[in-house]
Design a protein around this motif. Structure first.
Motif, PDB file in Angstrom:
ATOM      1  N   ARG A 198       4.776 -17.410 -16.371  1.00  0.00           N
ATOM      2  CA  ARG A 198       4.371 -18.169 -15.442  1.00  0.00           C
ATOM      3  C   ARG A 198       2.983 -18.435 -15.010  1.00  0.00           C
ATOM      4  NH1 ARG A 198       7.497 -18.442 -10.869  1.00  0.00           N
ATOM      5  NH2 ARG A 198       6.381 -19.096  -9.000  1.00  0.00           N
TER       6      ARG A 198
ATOM      7  N   LEU B 112       6.624 -26.977 -12.437  1.00  0.00           N
ATOM      8  CA  LEU B 112       7.263 -25.878 -13.437  1.00  0.00           C
ATOM      9  C   LEU B 112       8.475 -25.581 -12.725  1.00  0.00           C
ATOM     10  CD1 LEU B 112       7.088 -22.847 -12.086  1.00  0.00           C
ATOM     11  CD2 LEU B 112       4.513 -23.431 -12.416  1.00  0.00           C
TER      12      LEU B 112
ATOM     13  N   ALA C 286       1.785 -21.093 -17.053  1.00  0.00           N
ATOM     14  CA  ALA C 286       2.459 -22.443 -16.625  1.00  0.00           C
ATOM     15  C   ALA C 286       1.874 -22.945 -15.423  1.00  0.00           C
ATOM     16  CB  ALA C 286       4.150 -22.352 -16.438  1.00  0.00           C
TER      17      ALA C 286
ATOM     18  N   TYR D 244       8.725 -20.285 -18.010  1.00  0.00           N
ATOM     19  CA  TYR D 244       8.696 -21.555 -17.283  1.00  0.00           C
ATOM     20  C   TYR D 244       8.457 -22.915 -17.915  1.00  0.00           C
ATOM     21  CZ  TYR D 244       8.995 -17.881 -13.472  1.00  0.00           C
ATOM     22  OH  TYR D 244       9.475 -17.237 -12.770  1.00  0.00           O
ATOM     23  N   ARG D 245       9.331 -23.884 -17.580  1.00  0.00           N
ATOM     24  CA  ARG D 245       8.936 -25.080 -18.280  1.00  0.00           C
ATOM     25  C   ARG D 245       8.271 -25.754 -17.454  1.00  0.00           C
ATOM     26  NH1 ARG D 245      13.960 -27.346 -20.608  1.00  0.00           N
ATOM     27  NH2 ARG D 245      13.763 -29.139 -18.974  1.00  0.00           N
ATOM     28  N   VAL D 246       7.223 -26.542 -18.056  1.00  0.00           N
ATOM     29  CA  VAL D 246       6.324 -27.392 -17.431  1.00  0.00           C
ATOM     30  C   VAL D 246       6.738 -28.876 -17.589  1.00  0.00           C
ATOM     31  CG1 VAL D 246       3.560 -28.023 -17.281  1.00  0.00           C
ATOM     32  CG2 VAL D 246       4.133 -25.683 -17.633  1.00  0.00           C
TER      33      VAL D 246
END
Length: 103
Positions: A74, A99, A77, A24-26
């Motif tokens: 996850r 996220l 994040a 996941y991108r924060v």
């Protein structure tokens, strides 16, 4: 008296490689109220960035509306999002940290 052992090959465990967990991108989102130096401090503290890298990301947030802080499993994040959000609120800033699943 000698004990007879089963064939060792029967006891071997088949190893199955599990796929890596989804990442996941924060992201930090721009707002009109949070000071730029506060955003830099957040990036340095919670994402362990140096001043130069944190400044680059802060400017990306400011100029483009969002900036990538990192990519994590996850649970990590979610923890980072919660930490940043709580920290921003405790300092009375509306900074948003979100996220999204990494593609």
């Amino acid at each position: 008296m000698a004990v007879q052992h089963q064939d060792e090959s029967l006891l071997e465990v088949e190893r199955v490689k599990a796929p890596p967990p989804p990442l996941y991108r924060v992201l930090l989102l721009n707002d009109d109220f949070t000071p730029m130096d506060f955003v830099v401090k957040v990036l340095e503290h919670f994402f362990h960035m140096g001043r130069e890298q944190a400044t680059v990301i802060m400017l990306k947030v400011h100029n483009e509306g969002a900036g990538l802080c990192g990519v994590f499993p996850r649970d990590i994040a979610e923890t980072k999002v919660n930490q940043v959000t709580d920290y921003a609120r405790s300092h009375q800033h509306p900074l948003q940290c979100v996220l999204e699943e990494d593609r």
